[in-house]
Design a protein around this motif. Structure first.
Motif: not given
Length: 69
Positions: A29-35, A42-49, A54-60
């Motif tokens: 999804m992050a790469y499709q938005l960027a395209a 996307p940022s590095a994938v992260w998990r919240t205990p 999982v989550r990634v972060h993008v800016r626009g």
């Protein structure tokens, strides 16, 4: 001002967190938005205990922040 808080100070800039069940989904999804939009990769994938998924972060930003959306 850092890039981390630009979206809170400059009109037309956004910060988006993409959440999903697995890394492949959130990265796709992050790469499709960027395209097709003015969005970073996307940022590095992260998990919240203690939470699922999982989550990634993008800016626009908007091409023209004066647009009346």
């Amino acid at each position: 001002m850092t890039v981390n808080d630009l979206h809170r100070r400059e009109p037309g800039h956004v910060s988006i967190v993409i959440e999903g069940a697995d890394e492949a989904t959130v990265l796709a999804m992050a790469y499709q938005l960027a395209a097709c939009h003015n969005v970073t990769g996307p940022s590095a994938v992260w998990r919240t205990p203690g939470t699922d998924g999982v989550r990634v972060h993008v800016r626009g930003h908007l091409e023209d922040p004066a647009l009346d959306l």
